[in-house]
Scaffold this active site. Structure first.
Site, PDB file in Angstrom:
ATOM      1  N   CYS A 117       1.100  -5.641  15.788  1.00 48.63           N
ATOM      2  CA  CYS A 117       0.255  -4.708  16.546  1.00 48.63           C
ATOM      3  C   CYS A 117      -1.208  -5.090  16.351  1.00 48.63           C
ATOM      4  CB  CYS A 117       0.511  -3.278  16.100  1.00 48.63           C
ATOM      5  SG  CYS A 117       2.214  -2.724  16.358  1.00 48.63           S
TER       6      CYS A 117
ATOM      7  N   CYS B 155       2.671   8.330   2.161  1.00 48.71           N
ATOM      8  CA  CYS B 155       2.989   7.330   3.171  1.00 48.71           C
ATOM      9  C   CYS B 155       3.337   6.049   2.434  1.00 48.71           C
ATOM     10  CB  CYS B 155       1.794   7.124   4.092  1.00 48.71           C
ATOM     11  SG  CYS B 155       2.062   5.927   5.408  1.00 48.71           S
TER      12      CYS B 155
ATOM     13  N   CYS C 166      -3.747  -3.090  14.088  1.00 53.12           N
ATOM     14  CA  CYS C 166      -3.261  -2.718  12.755  1.00 53.12           C
ATOM     15  C   CYS C 166      -3.554  -3.836  11.759  1.00 53.12           C
ATOM     16  CB  CYS C 166      -1.757  -2.451  12.822  1.00 53.12           C
ATOM     17  SG  CYS C 166      -0.980  -2.171  11.220  1.00 53.12           S
TER      18      CYS C 166
ATOM     19  N   LEU D 249       4.040   4.359  20.390  1.00 54.90           N
ATOM     20  CA  LEU D 249       4.095   3.991  21.800  1.00 54.90           C
ATOM     21  C   LEU D 249       2.821   3.240  22.220  1.00 54.90           C
ATOM     22  CD1 LEU D 249       6.363   4.391  23.807  1.00 54.90           C
ATOM     23  CD2 LEU D 249       5.243   6.490  24.574  1.00 54.90           C
TER      24      LEU D 249
ATOM     25  N   GLU E 191       0.816  -1.207   0.000  1.00 57.25           N
ATOM     26  CA  GLU E 191       0.000   0.000   0.000  1.00 57.25           C
ATOM     27  C   GLU E 191       0.855   1.264   0.000  1.00 57.25           C
ATOM     28  OE1 GLU E 191      -3.827  -1.769   2.483  1.00 57.25           O
ATOM     29  OE2 GLU E 191      -2.499  -0.295   3.409  1.00 57.25           O
TER      30      GLU E 191
ATOM     31  N   CYS F 210       3.860  -7.313   7.831  1.00 54.17           N
ATOM     32  CA  CYS F 210       4.656  -6.842   8.963  1.00 54.17           C
ATOM     33  C   CYS F 210       4.731  -7.938  10.008  1.00 54.17           C
ATOM     34  CB  CYS F 210       4.021  -5.591   9.566  1.00 54.17           C
ATOM     35  SG  CYS F 210       4.976  -4.854  10.923  1.00 54.17           S
TER      36      CYS F 210
ATOM     37  N   CYS G 155      -3.308   1.655   7.639  1.00 57.11           N
ATOM     38  CA  CYS G 155      -2.279   0.732   7.177  1.00 57.11           C
ATOM     39  C   CYS G 155      -2.810  -0.692   7.048  1.00 57.11           C
ATOM     40  CB  CYS G 155      -1.114   0.768   8.158  1.00 57.11           C
ATOM     41  SG  CYS G 155       0.246  -0.304   7.690  1.00 57.11           S
TER      42      CYS G 155
ATOM     43  N   GLU H 235       7.698  -2.582   9.177  1.00 54.03           N
ATOM     44  CA  GLU H 235       8.538  -1.916  10.169  1.00 54.03           C
ATOM     45  C   GLU H 235       9.856  -1.525   9.499  1.00 54.03           C
ATOM     46  OE1 GLU H 235      10.713  -0.246  12.594  1.00 54.03           O
ATOM     47  OE2 GLU H 235       8.782  -0.784  13.512  1.00 54.03           O
TER      48      GLU H 235
END
Length: 359
Positions: free
Chosen positions: A120, A109, A123, A222, A96, A116, A340, A167
């Protein structure tokens, strides 16, 4: 014709391109002539590389290729400001890229991996897992693809955010090679201060980035200010606890003398209370830090929802009491799965539904 294993010219930094051409007997002049053709004139085929010595052009045709990214799917937000692209790579993988237009500027972006490995939970990319790293040319190719779109309307790209799929610090070498191409003065010549790299907190990569003194911005995702709360949202937090992460961030900030941006996805009832804000304020107090608060973009694989506007304001008020500045990042492209990994996940679900069932 070049073979399938021939070098993609877009994978090469200018020194690496010079080394290739030097092996064929061509010097720096020919290297820079080719470089400017690729990145200033935006040549996309060997036929457009006019002006090169015929012998050099013949070697390029025989031993290299110009890897291009193809549009697999695209969508446009209803306000016309966000354009999301699902780009297809040579091996069939898709990634993407999101073009966002703001008043007087355009931001892209871009992805650094197909999928990934960080996992997370909120995500869409983290939910799908890692397929592979992108090559430098596949990272740079996203910029070239967007530049062609912008040139058609007389616009120019100002900001690049390494915050798409993947990442960046998990694919460190290829990502930094791509950055070197982006900032090269004879090529795209992007200002390093307009490039931001976002990481979930890969501590060795943060320290390496500081030591190599690359003048780009660093953003750290974070999302939790205690180890337990952060690990529940960002599994990488179990590998790099907050004390290690914050030590690395202070090292980066002090060595580079740069502010660090901390990203905090606000999830209703999960990490958006006054207590959460106080814990975050205490964690960041005294640092040269800025918090980007981002109301959650909901995904199919996660049951959380975005914080209410009053919760967002209260969260910011608490941070301000610790002299920690914050900005609510504008949510763009919600109607087109601009978060994302969301567009890829949507397209793949549609493809699976359209497959014929066996008898």
């Amino acid at each position: 014709m070049p073979s399938d294993t021939s070098a993609n010219l877009y994978d090469l930094t200018r020194p690496a391109l010079g080394a290739l051409l030097s092996g064929w007997g061509f010097g720096p002049y020919h290297r820079d002539q080719l470089w400017t053709a690729l990145y200033r004139r935006h040549a996309t085929t060997f036929d457009e590389l006019d002006g090169l010595k015929p012998e050099l052009l013949r070697m390029l045709r025989e031993h290299t290729r110009l890897g291009q990214l193809a549009t697999h799917h695209e969508s446009f937000s209803s306000d016309g400001f966000t354009h999301k692209l699902l780009l297809r790579l040579d091996d069939g993988q898709t990634i993407e890229t999101v073009l966002m237009r703001f008043k007087g500027r355009a931001t892209v972006c871009i992805s650094t991996q197909a999928g990934c490995a960080m996992g997370c939970v909120f995500c869409a990319t983290g939910q799908m897992g890692l397929s592979r790293h992108l090559t430098p040319g596949e990272i740079v190719g996203q910029i070239l693809h967007v530049n062609r779109i912008l040139r058609a309307s007389g616009e120019t790209l100002r900001n690049v955010v390494l915050m798409g799929m993947g990442e960046p610090l998990h694919n460190y070498e290829h990502t930094m090679s791509a950055v070197d191409v982006l900032v090269d003065a004879l090529g795209l010549a992007m200002g390093p201060r307009f490039i931001t790299l976002s990481t979930v907190g890969v501590v060795p990569g943060i320290r390496r980035l500081a030591d190599e003194e690359r003048p780009i911005h660093l953003a750290v995702s974070l999302h939790g200010a205690t180890d337990a709360e952060r690990a529940a949202l960002v599994p990488a937090g179990r590998r790099w606890p907050l004390d290690e992460l914050m030590d690395a961030c202070r090292y980066y900030s002090e060595k580079r003398r740069r502010r660090i941006f901390f990203e905090w996805t606000l999830i209703s009832g999960r990490n958006d209370t006054a207590e959460h804000a106080h814990t975050l304020g205490q964690l960041l107090r005294g640092m040269d830090a800025h918090v980007n608060v981002i109301p959650l973009n909901p995904t199919v694989g996660y049951d959380g929802g975005p914080s209410r506007p009053e919760s967002v304001r209260a969260f910011q008020d608490v941070l301000a009491s610790y002299d920690v500045p914050s900005t609510v990042r504008q949510r763009r492209g919600i109607d087109i799965d601009a978060g994302c990994g969301q567009l890829k996940a949507t397209v793949e679900r549609r493809s699976r539904r359209s497959l014929p069932t066996s008898a």
